[in-house]
Design a protein around this motif. Structure first.
Motif, PDB file in Angstrom:
ATOM      1  N   THR A 120      54.844  95.674  84.844  1.00  0.00           N
ATOM      2  CA  THR A 120      54.684  96.332  83.546  1.00  0.00           C
ATOM      3  C   THR A 120      53.742  97.532  83.634  1.00  0.00           C
ATOM      4  OG1 THR A 120      52.853  94.889  82.864  1.00  0.00           O
ATOM      5  CG2 THR A 120      55.091  94.174  82.276  1.00  0.00           C
ATOM      6  N   ASN A 121      53.179  97.775  84.808  1.00  0.00           N
ATOM      7  CA  ASN A 121      52.252  98.878  85.014  1.00  0.00           C
ATOM      8  C   ASN A 121      52.932 100.207  84.682  1.00  0.00           C
ATOM      9  OD1 ASN A 121      50.863 101.080  86.525  1.00  0.00           O
ATOM     10  ND2 ASN A 121      49.518  99.389  87.138  1.00  0.00           N
ATOM     11  N   ALA A 122      52.232 101.052  83.968  1.00  0.00           N
ATOM     12  CA  ALA A 122      52.794 102.323  83.492  1.00  0.00           C
ATOM     13  C   ALA A 122      53.103 103.322  84.606  1.00  0.00           C
ATOM     14  CB  ALA A 122      51.833 102.964  82.494  1.00  0.00           C
ATOM     15  N   HIS A 123      52.610 103.085  85.818  1.00  0.00           N
ATOM     16  CA  HIS A 123      52.871 104.014  86.921  1.00  0.00           C
ATOM     17  C   HIS A 123      54.239 103.807  87.572  1.00  0.00           C
ATOM     18  CE1 HIS A 123      49.065 105.975  86.636  1.00  0.00           C
ATOM     19  NE2 HIS A 123      48.421 104.831  86.735  1.00  0.00           N
ATOM     20  N   TRP A 124      54.926 102.728  87.210  1.00  0.00           N
ATOM     21  CA  TRP A 124      56.317 102.605  87.646  1.00  0.00           C
ATOM     22  C   TRP A 124      57.115 103.666  86.900  1.00  0.00           C
ATOM     23  CZ3 TRP A 124      57.473  99.951  91.787  1.00  0.00           C
ATOM     24  CH2 TRP A 124      56.751  98.801  92.114  1.00  0.00           C
ATOM     25  N   HIS A 125      58.188 104.110  87.488  1.00  0.00           N
ATOM     26  CA  HIS A 125      59.029 105.106  86.807  1.00  0.00           C
ATOM     27  C   HIS A 125      59.529 104.544  85.489  1.00  0.00           C
ATOM     28  CE1 HIS A 125      62.658 107.513  85.971  1.00  0.00           C
ATOM     29  NE2 HIS A 125      61.898 108.494  86.403  1.00  0.00           N
ATOM     30  N   LYS A 126      59.986 103.292  85.530  1.00  0.00           N
ATOM     31  CA  LYS A 126      60.438 102.619  84.311  1.00  0.00           C
ATOM     32  C   LYS A 126      59.869 101.197  84.315  1.00  0.00           C
ATOM     33  CE  LYS A 126      64.382 101.405  81.527  1.00  0.00           C
ATOM     34  NZ  LYS A 126      65.806 101.232  81.412  1.00  0.00           N
ATOM     35  N   PRO A 127      58.637 101.027  83.788  1.00  0.00           N
ATOM     36  CA  PRO A 127      58.016  99.700  83.787  1.00  0.00           C
ATOM     37  C   PRO A 127      58.763  98.729  82.870  1.00  0.00           C
ATOM     38  CG  PRO A 127      56.678 101.260  82.554  1.00  0.00           C
ATOM     39  CD  PRO A 127      57.810 102.036  83.156  1.00  0.00           C
ATOM     40  N   LEU A 128      58.561  97.441  83.129  1.00  0.00           N
ATOM     41  CA  LEU A 128      59.166  96.427  82.263  1.00  0.00           C
ATOM     42  C   LEU A 128      58.527  96.479  80.881  1.00  0.00           C
ATOM     43  CD1 LEU A 128      59.330  93.202  84.479  1.00  0.00           C
ATOM     44  CD2 LEU A 128      61.194  94.752  83.903  1.00  0.00           C
ATOM     45  N   ASP A 129      59.363  96.351  79.856  1.00  0.00           N
ATOM     46  CA  ASP A 129      58.810  96.227  78.509  1.00  0.00           C
ATOM     47  C   ASP A 129      58.474  94.749  78.273  1.00  0.00           C
ATOM     48  OD1 ASP A 129      61.194  94.843  77.748  1.00  0.00           O
ATOM     49  OD2 ASP A 129      62.123  96.705  77.089  1.00  0.00           O
ATOM     50  N   THR A 130      57.894  94.442  77.146  1.00  0.00           N
ATOM     51  CA  THR A 130      57.422  93.091  76.859  1.00  0.00           C
ATOM     52  C   THR A 130      58.544  92.065  76.902  1.00  0.00           C
ATOM     53  OG1 THR A 130      55.708  94.051  75.454  1.00  0.00           O
ATOM     54  CG2 THR A 130      56.124  91.694  75.200  1.00  0.00           C
ATOM     55  N   GLU A 131      59.669  92.380  76.315  1.00  0.00           N
ATOM     56  CA  GLU A 131      60.796  91.438  76.291  1.00  0.00           C
ATOM     57  C   GLU A 131      61.349  91.190  77.690  1.00  0.00           C
ATOM     58  OE1 GLU A 131      65.305  91.106  74.503  1.00  0.00           O
ATOM     59  OE2 GLU A 131      63.844  92.329  73.423  1.00  0.00           O
ATOM     60  N   ALA A 132      61.549  92.263  78.451  1.00  0.00           N
ATOM     61  CA  ALA A 132      62.070  92.123  79.818  1.00  0.00           C
ATOM     62  C   ALA A 132      61.075  91.365  80.693  1.00  0.00           C
ATOM     63  CB  ALA A 132      62.370  93.494  80.413  1.00  0.00           C
ATOM     64  N   ALA A 133      59.785  91.595  80.487  1.00  0.00           N
ATOM     65  CA  ALA A 133      58.756  90.886  81.252  1.00  0.00           C
ATOM     66  C   ALA A 133      58.799  89.392  80.958  1.00  0.00           C
ATOM     67  CB  ALA A 133      57.374  91.453  80.926  1.00  0.00           C
ATOM     68  N   SER A 134      58.967  89.043  79.707  1.00  0.00           N
ATOM     69  CA  SER A 134      59.055  87.629  79.324  1.00  0.00           C
ATOM     70  C   SER A 134      60.277  86.966  79.951  1.00  0.00           C
ATOM     71  CB  SER A 134      59.099  87.515  77.798  1.00  0.00           C
ATOM     72  OG  SER A 134      59.279  86.181  77.411  1.00  0.00           O
ATOM     73  N   GLN A 135      61.404  87.654  79.911  1.00  0.00           N
ATOM     74  CA  GLN A 135      62.630  87.115  80.506  1.00  0.00           C
ATOM     75  C   GLN A 135      62.488  86.953  82.018  1.00  0.00           C
ATOM     76  OE1 GLN A 135      65.642  89.860  79.208  1.00  0.00           O
ATOM     77  NE2 GLN A 135      65.757  88.977  77.157  1.00  0.00           N
ATOM     78  N   LEU A 136      61.877  87.931  82.664  1.00  0.00           N
ATOM     79  CA  LEU A 136      61.693  87.848  84.105  1.00  0.00           C
ATOM     80  C   LEU A 136      60.772  86.688  84.468  1.00  0.00           C
ATOM     81  CD1 LEU A 136      62.115  88.842  86.973  1.00  0.00           C
ATOM     82  CD2 LEU A 136      60.238  90.467  86.603  1.00  0.00           C
ATOM     83  N   GLN A 137      59.713  86.513  83.706  1.00  0.00           N
ATOM     84  CA  GLN A 137      58.805  85.402  83.997  1.00  0.00           C
ATOM     85  C   GLN A 137      59.542  84.066  83.897  1.00  0.00           C
ATOM     86  OE1 GLN A 137      54.890  85.769  82.749  1.00  0.00           O
ATOM     87  NE2 GLN A 137      54.338  83.668  83.199  1.00  0.00           N
ATOM     88  N   GLN A 138      60.404  83.916  82.912  1.00  0.00           N
ATOM     89  CA  GLN A 138      61.193  82.683  82.795  1.00  0.00           C
ATOM     90  C   GLN A 138      62.094  82.507  84.006  1.00  0.00           C
ATOM     91  OE1 GLN A 138      63.200  83.057  79.049  1.00  0.00           O
ATOM     92  NE2 GLN A 138      61.414  82.428  77.862  1.00  0.00           N
TER      93      GLN A 138
END
Length: 195
Positions: A120-138
């Protein structure tokens, strides 16, 4: 994770190899002139190394880890088209993500959130948003192997019996062809040994 310890060890080794191979490439990826052939080569090499980790994760049934690798590769390809200053800002991320993956493989419940937070770090070209981060963690915490084993136990059959049955149901004509080729090879080998 419900994955055999030797598989975890292999994945960790693949991750370490990726980190070592990409350590040399990161400078080229960051410092090479935009649009150059050397930059394209660095992007391709880096992403191929990441893809090796993704392939190993997929074979182990760790789809969340496969998603992490896909995320990294997509970002590296996008960073390849960015100016040096933006690529430089991502340098640390490109270096440490494999460490986070290795930590996740050793202690999934404790380290999955740290791995997701890195993405989710902002230095990625396209960081994960909150919803995508939650889904990935699952997905990182899913135990697909355990679900498969539980299903086979509930059905009263072994895992290998289900796998064999699936193969037979999927392609009986191919299995018949393979069996006939094996028989032909066996007969040929027997004839050669008699001579």
């Amino acid at each position: 994770l419900d994955v055999a310890p030797d598989v975890i060890e292999l994945l960790t080794g693949q991750c370490d190899a990726c980190a070592q191979e990409n350590a040399d490439i990161i400078n080229d990826l960051i410092e090479t002139e935009s649009g150059s052939e050397a930059l394209l080569s660095a992007v391709m090499t880096y992403t191929e190394n990441v893809q090796a980790v993704a392939d190993a994760a997929e074979m182990a049934g760790l789809m969340g880890l496969t998603d992490v690798c896909t995320f990294v590769n997509e970002n590296v390809m996008a960073l390849g088209g960015e100016p040096k200053s933006i690529r430089e800002a991502a340098r640390e991320l490109l270096s440490v993500w494999t460490e986070k993956v290795a930590a996740y493989l050793r202690h999934p419940a404790l380290e999955a959130s740290a791995l997701v937070n890195l993405l989710t770090n902002a230095h990625w070209h396209k960081p994960l948003d909150t919803e995508a981060a939650s889904q990935l963690q699952q997905r990182l915490l899913e135990c697909t192997t355990r679900h498969f084993k539980e299903a086979s136990v509930e059905a009263g059959t072994s895992t290998s019996a289900i796998a064999n049955e699936s193969i037979e149901l999927a392609a009986p004509d191919i299995l018949a062809l393979v069996c006939s080729q094996m028989t032909d090879s066996t007969l040929g080998l027997s004839a050669a040994l008699e001579v």
